[in-house]
Design a protein around this motif. Structure first.
Motif, PDB file in Angstrom:
ATOM      1  N   GLN A   1      45.267  -8.320  -3.670  1.00 17.97           N
ATOM      2  CA  GLN A   1      45.024  -9.658  -3.142  1.00 17.97           C
ATOM      3  C   GLN A   1      45.628 -10.684  -4.073  1.00 17.97           C
ATOM      4  OE1 GLN A   1      41.039 -10.703  -2.151  1.00 17.97           O
ATOM      5  NE2 GLN A   1      40.696  -8.884  -0.911  1.00 17.97           N
ATOM      6  N   GLY A   2      46.167 -11.731  -3.494  1.00 21.39           N
ATOM      7  CA  GLY A   2      46.728 -12.803  -4.295  1.00 21.39           C
ATOM      8  C   GLY A   2      47.544 -13.748  -3.456  1.00 21.39           C
ATOM      9  N   ARG A   3      48.356 -14.538  -4.141  1.00 21.03           N
ATOM     10  CA  ARG A   3      49.190 -15.547  -3.492  1.00 21.03           C
ATOM     11  C   ARG A   3      50.638 -15.063  -3.528  1.00 21.03           C
ATOM     12  NH1 ARG A   3      47.784 -20.450  -2.243  1.00 21.03           N
ATOM     13  NH2 ARG A   3      45.950 -20.388  -3.570  1.00 21.03           N
ATOM     14  N   ILE A   4      51.315 -15.162  -2.374  1.00 21.32           N
ATOM     15  CA  ILE A   4      52.709 -14.733  -2.308  1.00 21.32           C
ATOM     16  C   ILE A   4      53.561 -15.627  -3.203  1.00 21.32           C
ATOM     17  CG2 ILE A   4      54.743 -14.499  -0.831  1.00 21.32           C
ATOM     18  CD1 ILE A   4      52.892 -13.794   1.474  1.00 21.32           C
ATOM     19  N   LYS A   5      54.313 -15.010  -4.098  1.00 19.60           N
ATOM     20  CA  LYS A   5      55.225 -15.739  -4.977  1.00 19.60           C
ATOM     21  C   LYS A   5      56.642 -15.716  -4.401  1.00 19.60           C
ATOM     22  CE  LYS A   5      56.749 -16.158  -9.710  1.00 19.60           C
ATOM     23  NZ  LYS A   5      56.445 -15.870 -11.093  1.00 19.60           N
TER      24      LYS A   5
ATOM     25  N   THR B   1      51.053 -12.744  -6.703  1.00 19.95           N
ATOM     26  CA  THR B   1      50.427 -13.085  -7.981  1.00 19.95           C
ATOM     27  C   THR B   1      48.915 -13.031  -7.801  1.00 19.95           C
ATOM     28  OG1 THR B   1      52.278 -14.514  -8.554  1.00 19.95           O
ATOM     29  CG2 THR B   1      50.244 -14.824  -9.799  1.00 19.95           C
ATOM     30  N   THR B   2      48.265 -12.165  -8.572  1.00 22.62           N
ATOM     31  CA  THR B   2      46.814 -12.041  -8.480  1.00 22.62           C
ATOM     32  C   THR B   2      46.168 -13.271  -9.102  1.00 22.62           C
ATOM     33  OG1 THR B   2      46.659 -10.864 -10.588  1.00 22.62           O
ATOM     34  CG2 THR B   2      46.933  -9.526  -8.589  1.00 22.62           C
ATOM     35  N   GLU B   3      44.943 -13.547  -8.683  1.00 21.67           N
ATOM     36  CA  GLU B   3      44.224 -14.700  -9.216  1.00 21.67           C
ATOM     37  C   GLU B   3      43.016 -14.185  -9.989  1.00 21.67           C
ATOM     38  OE1 GLU B   3      43.647 -17.237  -5.824  1.00 21.67           O
ATOM     39  OE2 GLU B   3      45.697 -17.958  -5.978  1.00 21.67           O
ATOM     40  N   GLU B   4      43.254 -13.917 -11.257  1.00 23.84           N
ATOM     41  CA  GLU B   4      42.227 -13.416 -12.161  1.00 23.84           C
ATOM     42  C   GLU B   4      42.478 -14.021 -13.530  1.00 23.84           C
ATOM     43  OE1 GLU B   4      42.742  -9.195 -11.846  1.00 23.84           O
ATOM     44  OE2 GLU B   4      44.878  -9.347 -12.134  1.00 23.84           O
TER      45      GLU B   4
ATOM     46  N   VAL C   1      47.097 -13.712   0.544  1.00 19.36           N
ATOM     47  CA  VAL C   1      47.163 -12.518   1.375  1.00 19.36           C
ATOM     48  C   VAL C   1      46.372 -11.364   0.783  1.00 19.36           C
ATOM     49  CG1 VAL C   1      49.404 -13.042   2.422  1.00 19.36           C
ATOM     50  CG2 VAL C   1      49.322 -11.758   0.277  1.00 19.36           C
ATOM     51  N   LYS C   2      46.081 -10.409   1.644  1.00 19.47           N
ATOM     52  CA  LYS C   2      45.500  -9.136   1.243  1.00 19.47           C
ATOM     53  C   LYS C   2      46.434  -8.065   1.795  1.00 19.47           C
ATOM     54  CE  LYS C   2      41.767  -7.685   3.321  1.00 19.47           C
ATOM     55  NZ  LYS C   2      40.362  -7.453   3.690  1.00 19.47           N
ATOM     56  N   ILE C   3      46.960  -7.205   0.909  1.00 19.36           N
ATOM     57  CA  ILE C   3      47.920  -6.178   1.299  1.00 19.36           C
ATOM     58  C   ILE C   3      47.291  -4.807   1.076  1.00 19.36           C
ATOM     59  CG2 ILE C   3      50.201  -5.192   0.896  1.00 19.36           C
ATOM     60  CD1 ILE C   3      51.086  -7.880  -0.215  1.00 19.36           C
ATOM     61  N   SER C   4      47.297  -3.986   2.123  1.00 18.28           N
ATOM     62  CA  SER C   4      46.858  -2.599   2.000  1.00 18.28           C
ATOM     63  C   SER C   4      48.038  -1.789   1.487  1.00 18.28           C
ATOM     64  CB  SER C   4      46.400  -2.062   3.354  1.00 18.28           C
ATOM     65  OG  SER C   4      45.300  -2.811   3.813  1.00 18.28           O
ATOM     66  N   ILE C   5      47.800  -0.987   0.442  1.00 22.69           N
ATOM     67  CA  ILE C   5      48.910  -0.305  -0.235  1.00 22.69           C
ATOM     68  C   ILE C   5      48.638   1.181  -0.416  1.00 22.69           C
ATOM     69  CG2 ILE C   5      49.630  -2.355  -1.518  1.00 22.69           C
ATOM     70  CD1 ILE C   5      48.210  -1.017  -3.995  1.00 22.69           C
ATOM     71  N   ASN C   6      49.714   1.910  -0.648  1.00 24.56           N
ATOM     72  CA  ASN C   6      49.676   3.293  -1.111  1.00 24.56           C
ATOM     73  C   ASN C   6      50.513   3.355  -2.378  1.00 24.56           C
ATOM     74  OD1 ASN C   6      48.183   4.396   1.054  1.00 24.56           O
ATOM     75  ND2 ASN C   6      50.028   4.502   2.302  1.00 24.56           N
TER      76      ASN C   6
ATOM     77  N   ILE D   1      49.511  -6.175   5.965  1.00 31.79           N
ATOM     78  CA  ILE D   1      49.345  -7.437   5.249  1.00 31.79           C
ATOM     79  C   ILE D   1      48.623  -8.397   6.180  1.00 31.79           C
ATOM     80  CG2 ILE D   1      51.667  -8.185   5.917  1.00 31.79           C
ATOM     81  CD1 ILE D   1      51.752  -9.843   3.291  1.00 31.79           C
ATOM     82  N   GLU D   2      47.664  -9.131   5.606  1.00 37.34           N
ATOM     83  CA  GLU D   2      46.936 -10.115   6.403  1.00 37.34           C
ATOM     84  C   GLU D   2      46.615 -11.327   5.542  1.00 37.34           C
ATOM     85  OE1 GLU D   2      43.223  -8.356   7.742  1.00 37.34           O
ATOM     86  OE2 GLU D   2      43.144  -7.147   5.941  1.00 37.34           O
TER      87      GLU D   2
END
Length: 125
Positions: free
Chosen positions: A4-8, A29-32, A59-64, A88-89
């Motif tokens: 999860q993060g903001r698209i750069k 870019t994660t927000e932590e 966005v939240k991206i489902s990954i493998n 991606i959502e």
């Protein structure tokens, strides 16, 4: 797994080889406390999933996680990892902890004015 993060950055779709393998990369870019710039690749028909997104979006991206082995011409074995997205959502504005509802600020509560100081309470502290 999810990122999860903001698209750069959203890259252009790249095509490789005679079979038309397609790949498109997005950096989130994660927000932590220590933000990370995570590159996620989408391949083949999944490259089109990025068409409706733009830089700056949450966005939240489902990954493998993918790994592969390669033996170079000198006979040395090398290993490579990649992060491959498959969904991606758009993330909710306050998706930091979806299990916990947002807490209103203290000033949103009216002060208690019906306190009776003479009431004994039986709390031990």
């Amino acid at each position: 797994m999810e990122v999860q993060g903001r698209i750069k950055v959203i890259g252009e779709t790249q095509t490789f080889g005679s079979n038309g393998f397609r790949k498109r990369e997005v950096v989130v870019t994660t927000e932590e406390q220590y933000p990370q710039h995570i590159m996620v690749e989408f391949v083949q028909d999944k490259t089109d999933l990025l068409n409706s997104f733009q830089a700056g979006q949450q966005v939240k991206i489902s990954i493998n996680l993918r790994g592969r082995e390669w033996v170079n011409p000198q006979g040395e074995t090398k290993y490579f990892n990649s992060i491959q997205g498959w969904r991606i959502e758009a993330a909710q504005a306050d998706a930091s902890n979806p299990e916990m509802p947002p807490v209103p600020p203290a000033q949103a509560f009216a002060p208690a004015d019906d306190l009776n100081e003479e009431d004994n309470d039986d709390l031990p502290f």
